[in-house]
Scaffold this motif. Sequence first.
Motif, PDB file in Angstrom:
ATOM      1  N   LYS A 234      26.031  -4.355  -4.038  1.00  0.00           N
ATOM      2  CA  LYS A 234      25.393  -3.972  -5.303  1.00  0.00           C
ATOM      3  C   LYS A 234      26.458  -3.579  -6.326  1.00  0.00           C
ATOM      4  CE  LYS A 234      21.667  -3.104  -7.731  1.00  0.00           C
ATOM      5  NZ  LYS A 234      20.794  -1.950  -7.412  1.00  0.00           N
ATOM      6  N   GLN A 235      27.536  -2.956  -5.871  1.00  0.00           N
ATOM      7  CA  GLN A 235      28.634  -2.622  -6.774  1.00  0.00           C
ATOM      8  C   GLN A 235      29.217  -3.873  -7.416  1.00  0.00           C
ATOM      9  OE1 GLN A 235      31.357  -0.340  -4.291  1.00  0.00           O
ATOM     10  NE2 GLN A 235      31.146   1.424  -5.646  1.00  0.00           N
ATOM     11  N   VAL A 236      29.494  -4.859  -6.594  1.00  0.00           N
ATOM     12  CA  VAL A 236      30.071  -6.111  -7.101  1.00  0.00           C
ATOM     13  C   VAL A 236      29.118  -6.760  -8.107  1.00  0.00           C
ATOM     14  CG1 VAL A 236      30.867  -8.410  -6.457  1.00  0.00           C
ATOM     15  CG2 VAL A 236      31.401  -6.444  -4.999  1.00  0.00           C
ATOM     16  N   PHE A 237      27.819  -6.731  -7.797  1.00  0.00           N
ATOM     17  CA  PHE A 237      26.816  -7.314  -8.691  1.00  0.00           C
ATOM     18  C   PHE A 237      26.804  -6.605 -10.038  1.00  0.00           C
ATOM     19  CE2 PHE A 237      22.445  -7.176 -10.338  1.00  0.00           C
ATOM     20  CZ  PHE A 237      22.239  -8.502 -10.577  1.00  0.00           C
ATOM     21  N   LEU A 238      26.822  -5.260 -10.037  1.00  0.00           N
ATOM     22  CA  LEU A 238      26.795  -4.491 -11.279  1.00  0.00           C
ATOM     23  C   LEU A 238      28.080  -4.666 -12.076  1.00  0.00           C
ATOM     24  CD1 LEU A 238      25.113  -1.173 -10.054  1.00  0.00           C
ATOM     25  CD2 LEU A 238      24.109  -2.937 -11.527  1.00  0.00           C
TER      26      LEU A 238
ATOM     27  N   LYS B 102      27.657  -7.755 -13.976  1.00  0.00           N
ATOM     28  CA  LYS B 102      26.736  -7.559 -15.088  1.00  0.00           C
ATOM     29  C   LYS B 102      27.433  -6.847 -16.252  1.00  0.00           C
ATOM     30  CE  LYS B 102      22.592  -9.070 -13.801  1.00  0.00           C
ATOM     31  NZ  LYS B 102      21.789 -10.018 -14.635  1.00  0.00           N
ATOM     32  N   ILE B 103      28.189  -5.826 -15.922  1.00  0.00           N
ATOM     33  CA  ILE B 103      28.894  -5.074 -16.967  1.00  0.00           C
ATOM     34  C   ILE B 103      29.866  -5.973 -17.714  1.00  0.00           C
ATOM     35  CG2 ILE B 103      30.576  -3.224 -17.318  1.00  0.00           C
ATOM     36  CD1 ILE B 103      29.219  -1.734 -14.994  1.00  0.00           C
ATOM     37  N   GLU B 104      30.559  -6.817 -16.971  1.00  0.00           N
ATOM     38  CA  GLU B 104      31.514  -7.728 -17.594  1.00  0.00           C
ATOM     39  C   GLU B 104      30.811  -8.714 -18.532  1.00  0.00           C
ATOM     40  OE1 GLU B 104      35.274  -9.075 -18.481  1.00  0.00           O
ATOM     41  OE2 GLU B 104      34.703  -7.348 -17.232  1.00  0.00           O
ATOM     42  N   LYS B 105      29.665  -9.212 -18.104  1.00  0.00           N
ATOM     43  CA  LYS B 105      28.915 -10.156 -18.948  1.00  0.00           C
ATOM     44  C   LYS B 105      28.405  -9.485 -20.217  1.00  0.00           C
ATOM     45  CE  LYS B 105      27.362 -13.273 -15.276  1.00  0.00           C
ATOM     46  NZ  LYS B 105      26.186 -13.834 -14.559  1.00  0.00           N
ATOM     47  N   GLU B 106      27.868  -8.271 -20.095  1.00  0.00           N
ATOM     48  CA  GLU B 106      27.355  -7.572 -21.264  1.00  0.00           C
ATOM     49  C   GLU B 106      28.480  -7.233 -22.232  1.00  0.00           C
ATOM     50  OE1 GLU B 106      24.315  -7.373 -21.976  1.00  0.00           O
ATOM     51  OE2 GLU B 106      23.511  -8.006 -20.041  1.00  0.00           O
ATOM     52  N   LEU B 107      29.643  -6.912 -21.691  1.00  0.00           N
ATOM     53  CA  LEU B 107      30.784  -6.627 -22.552  1.00  0.00           C
ATOM     54  C   LEU B 107      31.203  -7.880 -23.323  1.00  0.00           C
ATOM     55  CD1 LEU B 107      32.892  -4.584 -23.481  1.00  0.00           C
ATOM     56  CD2 LEU B 107      34.291  -5.250 -21.509  1.00  0.00           C
ATOM     57  N   GLU B 108      31.194  -9.026 -22.671  1.00  0.00           N
ATOM     58  CA  GLU B 108      31.532 -10.265 -23.343  1.00  0.00           C
ATOM     59  C   GLU B 108      30.491 -10.601 -24.430  1.00  0.00           C
ATOM     60  OE1 GLU B 108      34.164 -12.160 -23.146  1.00  0.00           O
ATOM     61  OE2 GLU B 108      35.119 -10.887 -21.610  1.00  0.00           O
ATOM     62  N   ALA B 109      29.196 -10.327 -24.102  1.00  0.00           N
ATOM     63  CA  ALA B 109      28.139 -10.601 -25.081  1.00  0.00           C
ATOM     64  C   ALA B 109      28.285  -9.709 -26.305  1.00  0.00           C
ATOM     65  CB  ALA B 109      26.774 -10.398 -24.433  1.00  0.00           C
ATOM     66  N   ALA B 110      28.646  -8.437 -26.074  1.00  0.00           N
ATOM     67  CA  ALA B 110      28.833  -7.527 -27.197  1.00  0.00           C
ATOM     68  C   ALA B 110      29.987  -7.972 -28.080  1.00  0.00           C
ATOM     69  CB  ALA B 110      29.071  -6.114 -26.681  1.00  0.00           C
TER      70      ALA B 110
ATOM     71  N   GLU C  60      26.606   0.701 -15.943  1.00  0.00           N
ATOM     72  CA  GLU C  60      27.698   1.623 -15.597  1.00  0.00           C
ATOM     73  C   GLU C  60      27.154   2.909 -14.963  1.00  0.00           C
ATOM     74  OE1 GLU C  60      31.050   0.391 -18.974  1.00  0.00           O
ATOM     75  OE2 GLU C  60      29.734   2.129 -19.274  1.00  0.00           O
ATOM     76  N   LYS C  61      26.007   3.369 -15.468  1.00  0.00           N
ATOM     77  CA  LYS C  61      25.389   4.560 -14.881  1.00  0.00           C
ATOM     78  C   LYS C  61      24.953   4.285 -13.443  1.00  0.00           C
ATOM     79  CE  LYS C  61      21.802   8.011 -15.746  1.00  0.00           C
ATOM     80  NZ  LYS C  61      20.697   8.424 -16.647  1.00  0.00           N
ATOM     81  N   GLN C  62      24.333   3.126 -13.232  1.00  0.00           N
ATOM     82  CA  GLN C  62      23.935   2.748 -11.879  1.00  0.00           C
ATOM     83  C   GLN C  62      25.156   2.617 -10.965  1.00  0.00           C
ATOM     84  OE1 GLN C  62      21.516  -0.783 -12.009  1.00  0.00           O
ATOM     85  NE2 GLN C  62      20.015   0.103 -13.422  1.00  0.00           N
ATOM     86  N   LEU C  63      26.216   2.060 -11.516  1.00  0.00           N
ATOM     87  CA  LEU C  63      27.437   1.898 -10.725  1.00  0.00           C
ATOM     88  C   LEU C  63      28.026   3.250 -10.333  1.00  0.00           C
ATOM     89  CD1 LEU C  63      29.468  -0.122  -9.576  1.00  0.00           C
ATOM     90  CD2 LEU C  63      30.709  -0.008 -11.738  1.00  0.00           C
ATOM     91  N   ALA C  64      27.981   4.213 -11.256  1.00  0.00           N
ATOM     92  CA  ALA C  64      28.493   5.564 -10.951  1.00  0.00           C
ATOM     93  C   ALA C  64      27.642   6.222  -9.861  1.00  0.00           C
ATOM     94  CB  ALA C  64      28.506   6.415 -12.216  1.00  0.00           C
ATOM     95  N   GLN C  65      26.323   6.005  -9.924  1.00  0.00           N
ATOM     96  CA  GLN C  65      25.441   6.565  -8.890  1.00  0.00           C
ATOM     97  C   GLN C  65      25.752   5.952  -7.527  1.00  0.00           C
ATOM     98  OE1 GLN C  65      21.540   5.754 -10.476  1.00  0.00           O
ATOM     99  NE2 GLN C  65      21.516   7.576 -11.789  1.00  0.00           N
ATOM    100  N   ILE C  66      25.999   4.665  -7.528  1.00  0.00           N
ATOM    101  CA  ILE C  66      26.330   4.008  -6.257  1.00  0.00           C
ATOM    102  C   ILE C  66      27.663   4.528  -5.719  1.00  0.00           C
ATOM    103  CG2 ILE C  66      26.957   1.792  -5.232  1.00  0.00           C
ATOM    104  CD1 ILE C  66      24.890   0.480  -7.020  1.00  0.00           C
TER     105      ILE C  66
END
Length: 215
Positions: free
Chosen positions: A35-39, A42-50, A72-78
């Motif tokens: 799940k960490q790798v997946f998130l 996702k974070i990398e894709k959203e950063l590129e979109a921004a 990022e919040k979900q990743l910190a929780q994990i």
Amino acid sequence: MFKNILGFGNKKQQGPSAQEGLQKLRETEEMLTKKQVFLEGKIEKELEAAKKNGKKNKRAALQALKRKKMYEKQLAQIDGTLSTIEFQREALENANTNTEVLKSMGVAAKAMKSAHQNMDIDKVDDLMSDIQEQQDLAQEISDAISRPVGFGQDVDEDELLAELEDLEQEALDKELLQVGGENLPSIPTALPSSKAKQREEEDEDDLKELAAWGS
């Protein structure tokens, strides 16, 4: 009823073993790591979109950043959950190790008790006394066998030492005489030439004086 209240009734259902608990924790760790790798993706894709919509579509860029913050919040929780699971797994591994050690010590204690079951401390003491007695006897026999007998038993050791000193002194005297003879100066066999000539002249004078008396 009282037995059930005090816990003496039916046995409690046995919980999972340490191995089962460790296996479950490892599976959970593996799932959260994925799940960490997946998130992170996702974070990398959203950063590129921004970045892509930063100038073209500001609203879309803001939405991408919001989703990035959520991931990022979900990743910190994990990350926090994985730290807790790792701590729990290590504690369970230590508990399992301690359990196995205690089991081994218990087996060893039972084996030692079984080994000592037919031993009597009084019999052991008697046996050790017999062994010591036989060892002492064997030593006495060895001493008796190794003791010389017959020739030489009636010789006074002091006399032998005195004779040995005399022989040593005699050898030392011979060495001193040899050393002294080598260092003495040799006696000359002929007089020096000047003294010989003077002697010849004196002999000639004597002969002349003797001839004068004869005439």
